[in-house]
Design an enzyme around this catalytic site. Structure first.
Site, PDB file in Angstrom:
ATOM      1  N   GLY A   1       1.739   8.659   4.490  1.00  0.00           N
ATOM      2  CA  GLY A   1       1.913   7.347   5.111  1.00  0.00           C
ATOM      3  C   GLY A   1       0.641   6.700   5.609  1.00  0.00           C
ATOM      4  O   GLY A   1       0.693   5.789   6.446  1.00  0.00           O
ATOM      5  N   SER A   2      -0.506   7.105   5.071  1.00  0.00           N
ATOM      6  CA  SER A   2      -1.744   6.470   5.566  1.00  0.00           C
ATOM      7  C   SER A   2      -1.804   5.004   5.158  1.00  0.00           C
ATOM      8  O   SER A   2      -2.301   4.165   5.918  1.00  0.00           O
ATOM      9  CB  SER A   2      -2.992   7.238   5.119  1.00  0.00           C
ATOM     10  OG  SER A   2      -3.177   7.179   3.742  1.00  0.00           O
ATOM     11  N   ASN A   3      -1.292   4.664   3.987  1.00  0.00           N
ATOM     12  CA  ASN A   3      -1.247   3.240   3.611  1.00  0.00           C
ATOM     13  C   ASN A   3      -0.297   2.468   4.519  1.00  0.00           C
ATOM     14  O   ASN A   3      -0.601   1.350   4.935  1.00  0.00           O
ATOM     15  CB  ASN A   3      -0.817   3.072   2.151  1.00  0.00           C
ATOM     16  CG  ASN A   3      -1.977   3.191   1.189  1.00  0.00           C
ATOM     17  OD1 ASN A   3      -2.776   2.264   1.038  1.00  0.00           O
ATOM     18  ND2 ASN A   3      -2.096   4.351   0.551  1.00  0.00           N
TER      19      ASN A   3
ATOM     20  N   LEU B   1      12.818   5.937  -7.676  1.00  0.00           N
ATOM     21  CA  LEU B   1      13.052   4.613  -8.263  1.00  0.00           C
ATOM     22  C   LEU B   1      13.933   3.802  -7.319  1.00  0.00           C
ATOM     23  O   LEU B   1      14.826   4.350  -6.662  1.00  0.00           O
ATOM     24  CB  LEU B   1      13.762   4.753  -9.613  1.00  0.00           C
ATOM     25  CG  LEU B   1      12.905   5.282 -10.766  1.00  0.00           C
ATOM     26  CD1 LEU B   1      13.794   5.520 -11.996  1.00  0.00           C
ATOM     27  CD2 LEU B   1      11.773   4.331 -11.111  1.00  0.00           C
TER      28      LEU B   1
ATOM     29  N   ASN C   1       4.479  -2.314  -5.196  1.00  0.00           N
ATOM     30  CA  ASN C   1       4.049  -0.915  -5.122  1.00  0.00           C
ATOM     31  C   ASN C   1       2.549  -0.844  -5.339  1.00  0.00           C
ATOM     32  O   ASN C   1       1.949  -1.775  -5.880  1.00  0.00           O
ATOM     33  CB  ASN C   1       4.769  -0.110  -6.209  1.00  0.00           C
ATOM     34  CG  ASN C   1       4.415   1.366  -6.189  1.00  0.00           C
ATOM     35  OD1 ASN C   1       4.321   1.973  -5.115  1.00  0.00           O
ATOM     36  ND2 ASN C   1       4.201   1.959  -7.351  1.00  0.00           N
TER      37      ASN C   1
ATOM     38  N   HIS D   1      -0.332   1.821  -7.049  1.00  0.00           N
ATOM     39  CA  HIS D   1      -0.501   3.024  -7.868  1.00  0.00           C
ATOM     40  C   HIS D   1      -1.993   3.363  -7.913  1.00  0.00           C
ATOM     41  O   HIS D   1      -2.820   2.466  -8.112  1.00  0.00           O
ATOM     42  CB  HIS D   1       0.037   2.766  -9.283  1.00  0.00           C
ATOM     43  CG  HIS D   1       0.029   3.998 -10.123  1.00  0.00           C
ATOM     44  ND1 HIS D   1       0.955   5.005  -9.981  1.00  0.00           N
ATOM     45  CD2 HIS D   1      -0.827   4.415 -11.087  1.00  0.00           C
ATOM     46  CE1 HIS D   1       0.675   5.985 -10.836  1.00  0.00           C
ATOM     47  NE2 HIS D   1      -0.394   5.647 -11.516  1.00  0.00           N
TER      48      HIS D   1
ATOM     49  N   ASP E   1       6.267   2.370 -12.370  1.00  0.00           N
ATOM     50  CA  ASP E   1       4.925   1.806 -12.598  1.00  0.00           C
ATOM     51  C   ASP E   1       4.846   0.787 -13.727  1.00  0.00           C
ATOM     52  O   ASP E   1       3.789   0.627 -14.347  1.00  0.00           O
ATOM     53  CB  ASP E   1       3.908   2.934 -12.869  1.00  0.00           C
ATOM     54  CG  ASP E   1       3.911   3.980 -11.774  1.00  0.00           C
ATOM     55  OD1 ASP E   1       4.054   3.598 -10.599  1.00  0.00           O
ATOM     56  OD2 ASP E   1       3.777   5.172 -12.092  1.00  0.00           O
TER      57      ASP E   1
ATOM     58  N   GLU F   1      -7.492   1.371  -1.558  1.00  0.00           N
ATOM     59  CA  GLU F   1      -6.112   0.992  -1.209  1.00  0.00           C
ATOM     60  C   GLU F   1      -6.050   0.360   0.178  1.00  0.00           C
ATOM     61  O   GLU F   1      -5.416  -0.684   0.368  1.00  0.00           O
ATOM     62  CB  GLU F   1      -5.193   2.225  -1.272  1.00  0.00           C
ATOM     63  CG  GLU F   1      -5.061   2.775  -2.672  1.00  0.00           C
ATOM     64  CD  GLU F   1      -4.092   3.934  -2.777  1.00  0.00           C
ATOM     65  OE1 GLU F   1      -3.482   4.067  -3.842  1.00  0.00           O
ATOM     66  OE2 GLU F   1      -3.938   4.706  -1.808  1.00  0.00           O
TER      67      GLU F   1
HETATM   68  C1  GRF Z   1      -1.370   6.423  -2.550  1.00  0.00           C
HETATM   69  O1  GRF Z   1      -2.464   6.928  -3.246  1.00  0.00           O
HETATM   70  C2  GRF Z   1      -0.603   5.437  -3.384  1.00  0.00           C
HETATM   71  O2  GRF Z   1      -1.375   4.814  -4.352  1.00  0.00           O
HETATM   72  C3  GRF Z   1       0.423   6.283  -4.066  1.00  0.00           C
HETATM   73  O3  GRF Z   1       0.744   7.283  -3.155  1.00  0.00           O
HETATM   74  C4  GRF Z   1      -0.343   7.500  -2.263  1.00  0.00           C
HETATM   75  C5  GRF Z   1       0.212   7.431  -0.876  1.00  0.00           C
HETATM   76  O4  GRF Z   1      -0.720   7.873   0.084  1.00  0.00           O
HETATM   77  N1  GRF Z   1       1.518   5.475  -4.537  1.00  0.00           N
HETATM   78  P1  GRF Z   1      -0.374   7.719   1.621  1.00  0.00           P
HETATM   79  O5  GRF Z   1       0.968   8.398   1.860  1.00  0.00           O
HETATM   80  O6  GRF Z   1      -0.312   6.263   1.932  1.00  0.00           O
HETATM   81  O7  GRF Z   1      -1.473   8.405   2.361  1.00  0.00           O
END
Ligand code: GRF
Length: 189
Positions: free
Chosen positions: A12-14, A87, A102, A104, A145, A174
């Site tokens: 969940g870092s994003n 999905l 999403n 990727h 994707d 990201e």
């Molecule tokens: C990211 O690299 C994203 O591109 C992919 O899954 C990863 C998630 O990383 N879909 P995080 O959980 O946000 O750290």
């Protein structure tokens, strides 16, 4: 006020970066973080960020309208997948056309599809001797994707790159571009 729901299955870092990015924006909020994984790191992040979170199972996701109804009740405008492994079912796809995106960690259409996630992606990129990789932000459809690409950013794959350090540079990309891309998509809704 535009409302975002983030779906994540893991660390969940994003999700956290996105929440930070919009935290002092009065027009956008991350209203809920949803996960299919009770042990996902994103749950601890959600509670630290004071964002409502919800864990669901396969049955309620694929065989009921429970999740769709929660999204509707919360007046969600945009669904953001950030490391979400399942999905998206038909009921949610049809209710949110062009409103599910999403990210990727590679340059789609290469290195996408079922099984291409996390370290598998970076291992495949390095094994193939690619000189560049990057990120793809795209709309979500019923296949892994394959939705229309919104934005791609490239980086160089270095001679001595391991999957781990490539992953770490990809994550930096990201963090920089996903929140901005979300902001842009929101302005077009
Ligand atoms: C990211 O690299 C994203 O591109 C992919 O899954 C990863 C998630 O990383 N879909 P995080 O959980 O946000 O750290």
């Amino acid at each position: 006020m535009k409302k975002i729901a983030v779906f994540a299955s893991g660390n969940g870092s994003n999700a956290e970066q996105i929440a930070h990015f919009f935290s002092d924006n009065n027009d956008v909020e991350v209203s809920i973080i949803l996960t299919n994984n009770l042990k996902a790191g994103v749950l601890e992040r959600a509670s630290r960020l004071n964002i409502h979170s919800l864990v669901f199972d396969r049955k309620s996701f694929y065989h009921t309208d429970n999740i769709l109804n929660i999204l509707k009740e919360k007046n969600i405008d945009l669904i953001v997948l950030a490391g979400f492994m399942w999905l998206v079912p038909h009921n949610i796809l049809t209710h949110y056309p062009n409103r599910i995106i999403n990210i990727h960690p590679a340059l789609l259409p290469k290195y996408g599809g079922k099984g291409m996630y996390g370290h598998h992606v970076h291992e495949a990129v390095i094994a193939a001797g690619e000189t560049k990789s990057g990120i793809s932000i795209h709309y979500v459809n019923e296949k892994y994707d394959e939705g229309q690409v919104i934005l791609q950013k490239e980086l160089k794959v270095l001679k001595n790159d391991t999957p781990e350090n490539l992953a770490s540079r990809i994550h930096e990309l990201e963090y920089e571009y996903y929140p901005k891309a979300i902001e842009q998509v929101l302005t077009e809704l």
